[in-house]
Design an enzyme around this catalytic site. Structure first.
Site, PDB file in Angstrom:
ATOM      1  N   TRP A  20       0.858  -1.190   0.000  1.00  0.00           N
ATOM      2  CA  TRP A  20       0.000   0.000   0.000  1.00  0.00           C
ATOM      3  C   TRP A  20       0.894   1.240   0.000  1.00  0.00           C
ATOM      4  O   TRP A  20       1.916   1.268   0.693  1.00  0.00           O
ATOM      5  CB  TRP A  20      -0.895  -0.027   1.235  1.00  0.00           C
ATOM      6  N   HIS A  50      -1.298  -5.468   5.507  1.00  0.00           N
ATOM      7  CA  HIS A  50      -2.184  -5.331   4.350  1.00  0.00           C
ATOM      8  C   HIS A  50      -1.454  -5.583   3.034  1.00  0.00           C
ATOM      9  O   HIS A  50      -2.022  -5.364   1.965  1.00  0.00           O
ATOM     10  CB  HIS A  50      -2.827  -3.934   4.339  1.00  0.00           C
ATOM     11  N   HIS A  54      -4.752 -10.745   1.821  1.00  0.00           N
ATOM     12  CA  HIS A  54      -4.980 -10.570   3.254  1.00  0.00           C
ATOM     13  C   HIS A  54      -6.465 -10.406   3.564  1.00  0.00           C
ATOM     14  O   HIS A  54      -7.268 -10.099   2.690  1.00  0.00           O
ATOM     15  CB  HIS A  54      -4.221  -9.353   3.773  1.00  0.00           C
ATOM     16  N   ASP A  56      -9.158  -8.253   6.070  1.00  0.00           N
ATOM     17  CA  ASP A  56      -9.320  -7.093   6.952  1.00  0.00           C
ATOM     18  C   ASP A  56     -10.173  -7.501   8.146  1.00  0.00           C
ATOM     19  O   ASP A  56     -11.254  -8.087   7.971  1.00  0.00           O
ATOM     20  CB  ASP A  56     -10.043  -5.947   6.234  1.00  0.00           C
ATOM     21  N   HIS A  60      -9.789  -2.711  11.716  1.00  0.00           N
ATOM     22  CA  HIS A  60      -9.058  -1.895  10.737  1.00  0.00           C
ATOM     23  C   HIS A  60      -9.721  -0.530  10.541  1.00  0.00           C
ATOM     24  O   HIS A  60      -9.041   0.483  10.376  1.00  0.00           O
ATOM     25  CB  HIS A  60      -8.982  -2.656   9.415  1.00  0.00           C
ATOM     26  N   HIS A 161     -16.242  -0.588   3.178  1.00  0.00           N
ATOM     27  CA  HIS A 161     -15.844  -1.331   4.377  1.00  0.00           C
ATOM     28  C   HIS A 161     -16.967  -1.317   5.414  1.00  0.00           C
ATOM     29  O   HIS A 161     -17.333  -2.357   5.970  1.00  0.00           O
ATOM     30  CB  HIS A 161     -14.588  -0.717   4.998  1.00  0.00           C
ATOM     31  N   GLU A 173      -8.924  -9.441   0.477  1.00  0.00           N
ATOM     32  CA  GLU A 173      -8.429  -8.558  -0.587  1.00  0.00           C
ATOM     33  C   GLU A 173      -7.148  -9.095  -1.222  1.00  0.00           C
ATOM     34  O   GLU A 173      -6.434  -9.903  -0.630  1.00  0.00           O
ATOM     35  CB  GLU A 173      -8.186  -7.154  -0.030  1.00  0.00           C
TER      36      GLU A 173
END
Length: 210
Positions: A20, A50, A54, A56, A60, A161, A173
């Site tokens: 990220w 992340h 992975h 979430d 998060h 989310h 994701e």
């Protein structure tokens, strides 16, 4: 007899895996070599949780949400349906109404083809704020995407989310689906039991159902 070998849908952790923007890049190195110890190599990894494929945890994006070690691992193992919904900037109820989702439970969506996991995408498919209620109506409690997030990289509200979380839908994701045909599979994508964590890398695999 059908070929029911496990299919890896995880991004491999390599030195050039995309992270990220602004996050810790992945590294692996040997802390001690067999030559140094006289018996074994001992390695270490350094990464953001992340990076790569992975899950979430609600923590998060919700201070009161469950952390990784508190999640039910049954969520991440069992029947899953793979669909190809490539070509949309956003996916929600409108885009999914044409698909048969009956009995899906876990839904894995290919949103693009030929994505290079070594480069963080300039743009990717995100999810509408009606995605949570619609998936709940269909009896789906896990959404997997080949994108790095269900929301845009610069989103501060994280509407997808929250929509998913408020409707009991968990998030997976950065899966890799280019080599997977649409259909029904058995999924295994178990998170590590990292106490206090907001996410966890997984080794996600599929096996075609009979």
């Amino acid at each position: 007899m059908k070929d029911r070998k496990w299919i890896d849908i995880s991004q491999p952790f390599t030195p050039d895996i995309a992270s990220w923007p602004g996050d810790i890049p992945f590294t692996f190195k040997l802390s001690f070599t067999k030559k140094q110890t006289g018996s074994v190599n001992i390695g270490q990894i350094h990464t953001g949780v992340h990076t790569g494929t992975h899950i979430d945890a609600p923590f998060h994006f919700d201070e009161q949400g469950k952390q990784v070690h508190e999640l039910d691992i049954q969520l991440y193992a069992g029947k899953a349906r793979v669909i190809d919904a490539a070509g949309h900037d956003k996916i929600g109820k409108e885009e999914l109404e044409g698909y048969n989702l009956q009995g899906a439970e876990r839904l894995l969506i290919r949103t693009a083809k030929g994505r290079d996991w070594r480069t963080f995408p300039d743009s990717y498919t995100v999810f509408r704020d009606n995605i949570g209620p619609y998936l709940k109506e269909q009896g789906i409690f896990l959404l997997g995407t080949d994108a790095p997030s269900v929301d845009a990289v610069d989103s501060k509200t994280l509407t997808a989310h929250h929509s998913l979380h408020q409707n009991g839908v968990h998030i997976l994701e950065n899966i890799v689906l280019d080599h997977v045909e649409p259909g029904d599979y058995e999924l295994m994508a178990l998170p590590l039991a990292i106490e206090g964590a907001d996410a966890s890398p997984v080794r996600a695999v599929l096996r075609r159902l009979e």
